[in-house]
Design a protein around this motif. Structure first.
Motif, PDB file in Angstrom:
ATOM      1  N   LYS A   1       1.007   8.561  -3.146  1.00 30.66           N
ATOM      2  CA  LYS A   1       0.189   9.359  -4.054  1.00 30.66           C
ATOM      3  C   LYS A   1      -0.910  10.122  -3.325  1.00 30.66           C
TER       4      LYS A   1
ATOM      5  N   ASN B   1       2.663   2.668  -2.209  1.00 28.69           N
ATOM      6  CA  ASN B   1       2.514   3.495  -3.406  1.00 28.69           C
ATOM      7  C   ASN B   1       1.235   4.321  -3.353  1.00 28.69           C
ATOM      8  N   CYS B   2       0.170   3.733  -2.813  1.00 25.76           N
ATOM      9  CA  CYS B   2      -1.081   4.484  -2.643  1.00 25.76           C
ATOM     10  C   CYS B   2      -0.865   5.661  -1.709  1.00 25.76           C
ATOM     11  N   GLU B   3      -0.206   5.393  -0.582  1.00 21.84           N
ATOM     12  CA  GLU B   3       0.040   6.441   0.402  1.00 21.84           C
ATOM     13  C   GLU B   3       0.915   7.536  -0.177  1.00 21.84           C
TER      14      GLU B   3
ATOM     15  N   ASN C   1      -9.288   7.217  -4.358  1.00 21.03           N
ATOM     16  CA  ASN C   1      -9.155   8.605  -3.917  1.00 21.03           C
ATOM     17  C   ASN C   1      -9.723   8.812  -2.527  1.00 21.03           C
TER      18      ASN C   1
ATOM     19  N   HIS D   1      -6.193  -2.262  -3.712  1.00 26.20           N
ATOM     20  CA  HIS D   1      -6.126  -1.247  -4.751  1.00 26.20           C
ATOM     21  C   HIS D   1      -6.140   0.121  -4.102  1.00 26.20           C
ATOM     22  N   CYS D   2      -5.782   1.137  -4.897  1.00 31.44           N
ATOM     23  CA  CYS D   2      -5.791   2.527  -4.436  1.00 31.44           C
ATOM     24  C   CYS D   2      -7.111   3.181  -4.842  1.00 31.44           C
TER      25      CYS D   2
ATOM     26  N   MET E   1      -3.366   8.658  -1.693  1.00 36.74           N
ATOM     27  CA  MET E   1      -4.596   7.902  -1.890  1.00 36.74           C
ATOM     28  C   MET E   1      -4.771   6.901  -0.760  1.00 36.74           C
ATOM     29  N   ASP E   2      -5.997   6.398  -0.630  1.00 34.47           N
ATOM     30  CA  ASP E   2      -6.277   5.337   0.323  1.00 34.47           C
ATOM     31  C   ASP E   2      -5.999   3.985  -0.314  1.00 34.47           C
ATOM     32  N   CYS E   3      -5.868   2.996   0.544  1.00 35.19           N
ATOM     33  CA  CYS E   3      -5.629   1.623   0.098  1.00 35.19           C
ATOM     34  C   CYS E   3      -6.639   0.728   0.799  1.00 35.19           C
TER      35      CYS E   3
ATOM     36  N   CYS F   1       0.811  -1.222   0.000  1.00 34.11           N
ATOM     37  CA  CYS F   1       0.000   0.000   0.000  1.00 34.11           C
ATOM     38  C   CYS F   1       0.839   1.265   0.000  1.00 34.11           C
TER      39      CYS F   1
END
Length: 225
Positions: free
Chosen positions: A194, A190-192, A213, A210-211, A196-198, A188
């Protein structure tokens, strides 16, 4: 027309289900923010990756992680981008708990160099040579030092010291009463990074995450013990 409306609003429903009951939480105002892959014990199961990421608040409003086998440590910080969790022992003697800890049964890994513990009958002045005194295991005439296995071992191997044991943790873990662990799954970070939530798709536990918004409804809550 009804089918078209369903297709338009279904992603929003899916997002809402993923976040339902999963607002950012903490045990106290100064404690770490808790969200996926972690969850507090009172939150729905889909808020966390699995049981190994479950946290709870104790009566002092500390954030507690239970590791195998029944090792309870306080969470000082969670770095969601680097996927690292920083822990410490509230009883200030993490050295007594590490022998019971078996990370092979947990979600977490440790990348530190191993450490040797030595009992020394003569004192050493400081930790300039890559070692730490372990105060909670020491007494007059029995000083326990944690030594990085790759650093300056000759000072202990050929001195008034006896090797006690080797542990797969940094020497600073013993000296500073802190343990840093990593998790590899779920991915997760990469989501963080950006912003974004995971989480799981549609709020169900799948084999991958998945990521998505972040929304303005992603409010924080304080756990009340």
């Amino acid at each position: 027309m009804s089918i078209l409306l369903f297709l338009v609003f279904f992603p929003l429903l899916s997002l809402g289900h993923t976040l339902e009951g999963c607002e950012d939480s903490s045990c106290n105002n100064d404690g770490p923010v808790i969200h996926f892959p972690f969850r507090l014990s009172h939150q729905p199961k889909h808020c966390g990756y699995d049981l190994g990421f479950e946290l709870h608040c104790n009566n002092k409003k500390d954030t507690i992680l239970e590791l195998p086998s029944s090792v309870h440590l306080v969470v000082e910080k969670i770095d969601y981008v680097s996927q690292q969790i920083h822990l410490y022992d509230p009883e200030e003697c993490i050295a007594t708990k590490l022998p019971k800890l078996n990370l092979s049964q947990s979600n977490f890994t440790n990348d530190d160099y191993p450490t040797d513990l030595f009992n020394c009958s003569a004192p050493f002045s400081d930790n300039n040579y890559g070692y730490y005194l372990v105060p909670c295991l020491s007494s007059p005439g029995y000083q326990v030092h944690a030594v990085t296995s790759t650093s300056r071992l000759q000072y202990f191997l050929y001195g008034p010291c006896t090797k006690i044991h080797q542990y797969p943790y940094s020497h600073s873990t013993f000296g500073e009463n802190k343990l840093q662990l990593n998790w590899l799954i779920p991915l997760c970070g990469n989501c963080e990074f950006k912003g974004m939530d995971c989480g799981f798709k549609n709020g169900t536990k799948l084999s991958e995450t998945h990521c998505f918004n972040r929304t303005m409804t992603h409010k924080g809550t304080i756990c009340m013990s």
